[in-house]
Design a protein around this motif. Sequence first.
Motif, PDB file in Angstrom:
ATOM      1  N   ASN A 120      37.531  47.275  41.740  1.00 21.45           N
ATOM      2  CA  ASN A 120      37.813  46.638  40.377  1.00 21.45           C
ATOM      3  C   ASN A 120      37.243  45.309  40.248  1.00 21.45           C
ATOM      4  O   ASN A 120      36.867  45.093  39.081  1.00 21.45           O
ATOM      5  N   THR A 121      37.478  44.665  41.254  1.00 22.11           N
ATOM      6  CA  THR A 121      36.574  43.136  41.218  1.00 22.11           C
ATOM      7  C   THR A 121      35.360  43.557  42.029  1.00 22.11           C
ATOM      8  O   THR A 121      35.416  44.100  43.393  1.00 22.11           O
ATOM      9  N   ARG A 122      34.258  43.342  41.284  1.00 21.49           N
ATOM     10  CA  ARG A 122      32.945  43.604  41.833  1.00 21.49           C
ATOM     11  C   ARG A 122      32.363  42.761  42.878  1.00 21.49           C
ATOM     12  O   ARG A 122      31.433  42.234  42.661  1.00 21.49           O
ATOM     13  N   ILE A 123      32.910  42.955  44.037  1.00 14.50           N
ATOM     14  CA  ILE A 123      32.488  41.947  45.095  1.00 14.50           C
ATOM     15  C   ILE A 123      31.097  42.727  45.829  1.00 14.50           C
ATOM     16  O   ILE A 123      31.169  43.774  46.017  1.00 14.50           O
ATOM     17  N   ARG A 124      29.957  41.757  45.740  1.00 12.38           N
ATOM     18  CA  ARG A 124      28.807  42.253  46.345  1.00 12.38           C
ATOM     19  C   ARG A 124      28.262  41.580  47.226  1.00 12.38           C
ATOM     20  O   ARG A 124      27.494  42.033  47.978  1.00 12.38           O
TER      21      ARG A 124
END
Length: 376
Positions: A120-124
């Motif tokens: 849901n949090t777009r950690i990249r």
Amino acid sequence: MMFVFFDMKNHKVTKMAFVFLSFFCLIGFSRAVVSNRMGISYGRLGNNLPTPARSIELLQTLNAGRVKLYDADHEVLNHLSGKPIDVAITVANDEISGIAANQHLADQWVYEHIIAHYPNTRIRYVLVGNEVLSTISTAQDLQIARDLVPAMRRIRNTIKAQGIKNIKVTTPLAMDMMETMFPPSNASFRTEIHDLMLPLLKYINGTKSYIFLDIYPYLAWSESQRDNQTAINLDYALLKSGINQTYTDPNSGFVYNDLLDQMLDSVVYAMAKLGYNDVLLAIAETGWPHAGDANEFGANKENAAEYNNNLIKKMSTVPAVGTPARPGEVIPTFIFSMFDENQKYGPATERHWGLLNPDGSPVYQVNITGQGAPSD
């Protein structure tokens, strides 16, 4: 360090340059598509900053495509949930050695800071440490530097074990890792970090990650003024492409229109000298201070606006411009920083890099999208 510029606009590109250009063009065309949306670094060393909730609202108002965090704070990551913003999180320097020595600690860190928020949090990006190779004078600092790659490996192993394939693991490095930068073709890393750079580059390259750079033309320009050297042209440092100044590398024949490209390509050549021609570039921090002490020339709002707006246009252009040694390559870029941080130590410039005031109003006009005129 001597900064010398030559007026060689009509210099013919050498055979060596042609070979390099052909090689790097092939690299550029082989890259996977990477977003060129601009990022912003969100530091929080201030006692007057907006709440995380308000800060993420402001980040969206700026139309940022990426945000870099200097920690992996749960509150901030929760507020980024569901937002179309790619996120870089950071492992603290003092956590590196423990993680390097213990896979359980690596697992715990990943579960707590990534699994609890992803997807849901777009950690990249996971940035292991911050400028770890800048200080290796003490036994403890040197040990942390030696533990850097093992810690990166353990964290990535845990991420892979969870079936996650779109998070890159790397570390940000400051440009003080360079022994020489100019001309770019002669660039090299500091001798004392060669044995640390080799395994780091091998790992980054092998995992198709990026070398993240904290890169500041302002610092190179101000050093050239302060030390009474052959001064770097201000327009050239501000990325005013082609105005008043170009520089031709006497060895490669590449023509440079701005200082940022010179500095980026110095890293490209330094890596190539260690046998790594193909490591991807990313900018973890860059910007220009909008205020400083009386002796910190050039630190003002006009120059900060000029640099950052030129940077945005340069890095968000489609198709990507790249650099002379890496034409067409998208370079993920984070502007430093979202806010001034009034609890930082050092000269006044340390506390005046922000795009926004604490109340959310702009410090100066900037357009993160690079489209149209800058506006507030």
